[in-house]
Design an enzyme around this catalytic site. Structure first.
Site, mmCIF file in Angstrom:
data_model
loop_
_atom_site.group_PDB
_atom_site.id
_atom_site.type_symbol
_atom_site.label_atom_id
_atom_site.label_comp_id
_atom_site.label_asym_id
_atom_site.label_seq_id
_atom_site.Cartn_x
_atom_site.Cartn_y
_atom_site.Cartn_z
ATOM 1 N N LYS A 15 0.849 -1.208 0.000
ATOM 2 C CA LYS A 15 0.000 0.000 0.000
ATOM 3 C C LYS A 15 0.880 1.252 0.000
ATOM 4 C CE LYS A 15 -3.937 1.820 2.714
ATOM 5 N NZ LYS A 15 -4.732 1.596 3.936
ATOM 6 N N SER B 228 -9.653 1.707 3.205
ATOM 7 C CA SER B 228 -8.788 2.461 2.321
ATOM 8 C C SER B 228 -7.780 1.610 1.565
ATOM 9 C CB SER B 228 -8.048 3.526 3.104
ATOM 10 O OG SER B 228 -7.256 2.948 4.103
ATOM 11 N N SER C 153 -9.718 -0.633 7.421
ATOM 12 C CA SER C 153 -9.180 -0.470 6.068
ATOM 13 C C SER C 153 -8.488 -1.657 5.448
ATOM 14 C CB SER C 153 -8.222 0.725 6.054
ATOM 15 O OG SER C 153 -8.967 1.905 6.199
#
Lengths: 96, 486, 479
Positions: B69, B155, B179
């Site tokens: 990420k 997210s 997330s």
């Protein structure tokens, strides 16, 4: 309702907002704060505030020098620099 | 061999005996990326790796590629948190988890798109997705591989989507309010949020410092355990990381679950929960009882306060954590004639709407006169939520719940009402507030063919209990064998 | 009629703790490195970086607080103080708000009239320093150097017990001495390891309520502190006399103009939004630790004062000077390791050496003349190898050439003439050549001998032992 002053908060946050944006955010945040107000329904009389998940205490590091070259790459990509200094618009008399 | 058929475990095993196979594996992954990432758009600035370092087959994850990420610092690689304000930011150091991957022989395959600064539940707020920054294989936000008109969740939407689409063997995401777990449930993959302090936060660009954790997203439970083993552990650079040995999770998967007592929290099965999800999760409970475990109803009485607490505590911490993005040292600086203008314009132009919302909200709850009413009170309620779990785990070993109240929703469905977007995290937030470990794994599909995830929560540092129960469930069902028809 | 006013002053002192590395990272704290070369992801505030507390800084903080008679907190924590400024890379400073390291202490000072006074110390807490800004080094821009950022500071806040600029000056000097003796800080205002802000208000004498207080910043020396406080007191009294209300504000001391000036920015009251630092755990201090540190405090200044007076028979004034400047006292005691008398050695340190060092603007720590070298010089005087007067020349030559006293005396042939025969010869010559002064002396003008002594010294190029010269002259002139 919640005393939320968008001008003051935007100033504190250093975020430039247009008049329209201020209106929009003020309305949205007012609604969210209305939702958050539920917290007042909770009885906290016997509760201690929780800043950390665990009761861990006394985490230290030793007093030793370990050189780092990190600044070189950061300066390379810095928005503005002069020599090995970071550069910002001139500050007069020590305040914004 | 198509990449989506591979598992981290199988690749790791293969490379141990045939390190030269790395070229085939990278080619397979790259082929898959070329084939589908234009539609899924999970990756930022993806380039097929040209030279792969010689593999030392003695290392535990020798040669294994991992997608990461974009809020996890990778030395020498742009790390932007999908925000304009960090455009061009190149960290001069690796996050501890990246160093640990490297020490195990693994390497970073690609950076995954995400909600800007990890604020979001759909990955729609990414500056890449909104076209403000270039670097994706296609125009637009990350899409759910099961339905390209739907969001992957957020997210860590990019991390979940690439694993789901088969353009990654495994990925790292971060979880502050759900997330990792919520996108894992939307994309039909396994996502684990470890106990707070289990994995180092050094190098994770902070959102909610007392809530954030990095965790693995994978297609199988076993892969997930292997990856967590590699990244977990005490870090002297992170004062909040806990000095506890890391169990060999992957070695203890095949234990019985007969001894387990599993709780279903009644507060999670209320109005607002999609009935198909409720059905799936209750069916999953039956699978566990069939396996010999005991399922009982439990109470988590302060559940309804979790979301309000989060939107005080997390945003307060976030508002402070994001104050450093001021155009002085790194990232993007706006044209300005004086210092004040530099601050206001850089931040006004550099941050997206959701980020601004949360900074404004967080600043307010900490400001003079409001600290006691909001922040202090929220910290007290947080403690009560934590106590709910402490009490619950005196009675049960695991808590079984839905991960999200709905399956993946369509693009734009929740973007006009921030509060409706926040409600996506209603079942995941409590675990972050308490700091307990929690995982989402696939347990069914909606009638529209969208994945449904079930959430397993355990007591502090009891990830192995989650893994063993999840493995048993996975092996007793076939959801983990399904693939999106990309 | 003008009211009689009383000044109420509180001082906030920031002192850099003498650690090798910074408060939350492993960068060096050494002064003078090239800009930004002593930084790392943590003290640069890079995204993803995290702080870890330096244990030695923590220990030094406790030591300093105990030296100031403070109570040490059993449990303490850090908080974020949020504000925007380019010298603050995270846009927050990790400091302490409601659970500081220590509180409730005091400093004993002696007022000019000899009276003793206790100045209360509200609290002393740990925090990290900010970087340095240069405003005049670049056209239209300010430059930022984060080398200093993250250095451990102890913020010492006094109660508003100080009543005059003189008291403030004494407080600062006493504070500096206490901290130096506790070995917690270099306390060097020039290098920025000691900084001070003043809070000044006035009230009609006898009134219990405090007046409006004004904060004064940009003070670069203890003298500036005293001057600025006097200026502020006068300004405030005048303003009140003119019927104005004092504005609660921050003012900057302008040394060139010798006045405090208001800061131009409109927003002065900062909303710091303090909240507990989530990246650091809370800390504890046990009673055992406190006892241990107390026992390690070492000699206190008043103990040294007594000891110097007793051990070396030094007068109070001299002893005080040696105590007040710890490094000076250290130098003196190092000299005393060699076989030299205390009083004479003290004179040579305080007058001759310090005089020459001050002329050259060199601090005692950087003295090119070591304690061993100075002691050797004094030994030469003690054993009559040279006279005291020649000794001063020798010291000058030691500064110039870097050579030892013995080497200088040897090379320049400065050995004192103590051979009575030699002196008698010179004296006889001088008497012969100066009949008038001789006659004057013999007719009762005692002062005339001074001229004759001078002539003998001149003839011997200063090397004749003056005592012997006097003795021999007296004898010869009696006849």
């Amino acid at each position: 309702m919640s005393d939320f002053n968008i001008d003051y908060v935007a100033e504190l946050s250093r975020i430039a907002l247009s008049a329209d944006e201020k209106k929009k955010y003020a309305a949205e945040l007012d609604k969210i704060l209305g939702y958050v107000a539920q917290l007042n329904e909770c009885d906290v009389s016997k509760a201690e505030p929780m800043s950390h998940v665990f009761d861990v205490e006394d985490v230290f590091k030793e007093d030793q020098v370990i050189p780092s070259e990190a600044f070189k790459l950061i300066l390379k990509h810095a928005p503005a620099k002069e020599g090995t200094y970071f550069k910002v618009p001139k500050i007069i008399e020590g305040s914004e | 061999m198509t990449a989506i058929e591979l598992t981290l475990r199988s690749v790791r095993d293969q490379l141990h005996t045939h390190p030269e196979k790395i070229t085939d594996i990278v080619s397979a992954l790259d082929q898959r990326v070329q084939a589908v990432d234009g539609k899924v758009r999970a990756y930022i600035n993806y380039k097929k790796p040209s030279t792969i370092s010689p593999i030392q087959s003695k290392l535990s994850l020798a040669g294994v590629p991992i997608s990461v990420k974009d809020n996890i610092c990778t030395e020498g690689w742009d790390t932007t948190c999908a925000s304009l304000i960090l455009q061009g930011h190149v960290p001069p150091y690796n996050a501890t988890v990246i160093e640990k991957l490297k020490a195990a022989g693994a390497w970073v395959f690609a950076k995954c798109d995400m909600d800007e600064f990890a604020f979001g539940s759909s990955t729609e707020t990414s500056a890449y997705g909104r076209g403000q920054m270039k670097g994706k294989a296609g125009q637009g936000p990350v899409a759910n591989p099961w339905n390209l008109d739907c969001v992957p969740g957020g997210s860590s939407g990019g991390s979940a989507a690439c694993v789901s689409a088969g353009t990654a063997l495994a990925a790292l995401g971060s979880d502050t309010g759900g997330s990792i777990r919520q996108p894992a449930s939307f994309c039909g993959v396994v996502g684990m949020k470890p106990t707070y302090g289990r994995v180092s936060r050094f190098g994770l660009i902070a959102f909610g410092s007392s809530l954030d954790q990095i965790g693995p997203l994978t297609r199988t439970v076993e892969d997930n355990a292997i990856l967590l083993e590699a990244i977990a552990g005490y870090d002297i650079k992170d004062s909040t990381s806990v000095n506890q040995p890391v169990p060999t999770y992957s070695q203890h998967l095949k234990k019985e679950v007969k001894d387990l007592k599993i709780g279903l929290p009644k507060e999670y099965f209320v109005k607002g929960l999609n009935p198909e999800i409720e059905k799936s999760v209750r069916a999953a409970a039956t699978v566990f009882t069939d396996l010999g475990a005991q399922v009982v109803e439990i109470d988590l009485p302060h559940t309804r306060f979790a979301l309000p607490v989060y939107y005080v505590v997390a945003v307060a911490e976030a508002s402070s954590n994001l104050a450093r993005f001021d155009g002085v040292e790194y990232g993007r600086r706006a044209k300005a004639e004086n210092l004040a203008q530099m601050y206001f314009q850089s931040r006004g132009e550099g941050f997206g709407a959701e980020v601004k919302r949360r900074i404004l909200l967080g600043t307010f709850t900490l400001s003079a006169g409001y600290y006691d009413a909001y922040y202090l009170r929220a910290q007290k309620v947080r403690n009560l939520i934590k106590q709910d779990f402490v009490k619950a785990f005196e009675k049960v070993d695991l808590i079984l719940a839905p991960t999200a109240p709905t399956p993946a929703f369509r693009f734009g469905e929740k973007t006009s009402d921030p509060l409706s977007m926040y409600l996506s995290d209603i079942y995941t937030i409590p675990a972050n507030l308490a700091g307990i470990p929690a995982m989402s794994l696939p347990c069914g599909f909606s009638s529209y063919g969208l994945p449904i995830g079930l959430q397993l929560m355990a007591n502090y540092f009891k990830e192995e209990t989650i893994y063993r129960a999840a493995y048993a469930f996975e092996q007793a069902t076939d959801y983990h064998t399904k693939r999106p028809a990309l | 009629m003008t009211q009689d006013f009383e000044a109420v002053i509180g001082l906030e002192v920031h002192t850099q703790l003498a650690t090798q590395s910074k408060l939350f990272c492993n960068c060096s704290t050494q002064f003078g490195a090239e800009a930004n070369h002593q930084t790392c992801p943590v003290c640069l505030g890079l995204p993803g970086s995290l702080p870890v507390l330096n244990r030695y800084a923590f220990d030094l903080g406790i030591k300093a607080a105990l030296a100031l008679n403070c109570q040490i907190a059993k449990r303490l924590k850090f908080d974020r103080k949020n504000y925007f400024y380019p010298d603050l890379p995270k846009a927050y400073q990790i400091s302490q708000f409601d659970k500081p390291l220590s509180f409730g202490g005091y400093l004993d000072i002696v007022l000019p009239d000899g009276q003793a006074k206790k100045v209360g110390i509200t609290r002393a807490h740990l925090e990290e320093d900010a970087g340095k800004l240069l405003h005049d080094a670049s056209e239209g821009a300010s430059l930022v150097d984060y080398n200093r950022g993250g250095t451990p500071l102890l913020e010492i806040v006094s109660e508003p017990d100080i009543r005059s600029p003189e008291e403030a000056y004494i407080y600062l000097n006493s504070l500096k001495t206490i901290l130096e003796y506790a070995n917690v800080s270099d306390c060097n205002m020039e290098e920025g390891s000691l900084r001070c802000d003043a809070n000044v208000s006035v009230r009609p004498r006898g009134q219990k309520e405090f007046g409006i207080k004004v904060e004064v910043k940009n003070l670069n020396s203890f003298k500036a502190v005293a001057k600025s406080i006097q200026y502020e007191i006068d300004r405030q009294i005048q303003a009140i006399a003119d019927g104005e209300t004092i504005r609660q504000e921050t003012r900057l001391w302008n040394d060139g103009l010798s006045k405090t000036l208001p800061m131009r920015s409109k927003e002065q009251a900062h909303d710091y939004r303090y909240f507990p630092e989530p990246d650091l755990v809370p800390f504890t201090v046990s009673e055992e630790e406190v006892k241990k540190v107390l026992s390690q405090l070492g000699e206190r200044p008043w103990e040294r004062l007594k000891r110097l007076q007793d051990a070396f028979q030094l007068p109070l004034g001299d002893a005080q000077q040696l105590v007040l400047d710890k490094k000076l006292g250290d130098f003196f005691e190092a000299c005393m390791k060699y076989n030299v008398p205390g009083k004479r050695m003290c004179n040579w340190v305080l007058s001759e050496l310090m005089g020459r060092l001050n002329e050259r603007q060199i601090r005692i720590q950087k003295s090119p003349i070591t304690s061993e070298a100075l002691a050797e010089l004094v030994q030469l005087i003690e054993n009559n190898t040279i006279s005291g007067k020649i000794g001063k020349n020798v010291l000058d030559l030691m500064f110039e050439t870097g050579k030892s006293a013995v080497a200088v005396v040897e090379e320049k042939g400065l050995k004192q003439v103590t051979d009575t025969g030699e002196i008698e010869t010179i004296v006889s010559d001088v008497i012969k050549q100066n009949p008038k002064p001789v006659a004057d002396f013999q007719s009762g003008e005692m002062k005339a001998i001074g001229f004759l002594v001078g002539q003998v010294m001149k003839a011997s190029k200063g090397k004749a032992n003056p005592g012997l010269v006097n003795k021999i002259l007296q004898e010869k002139l009696k006849k």
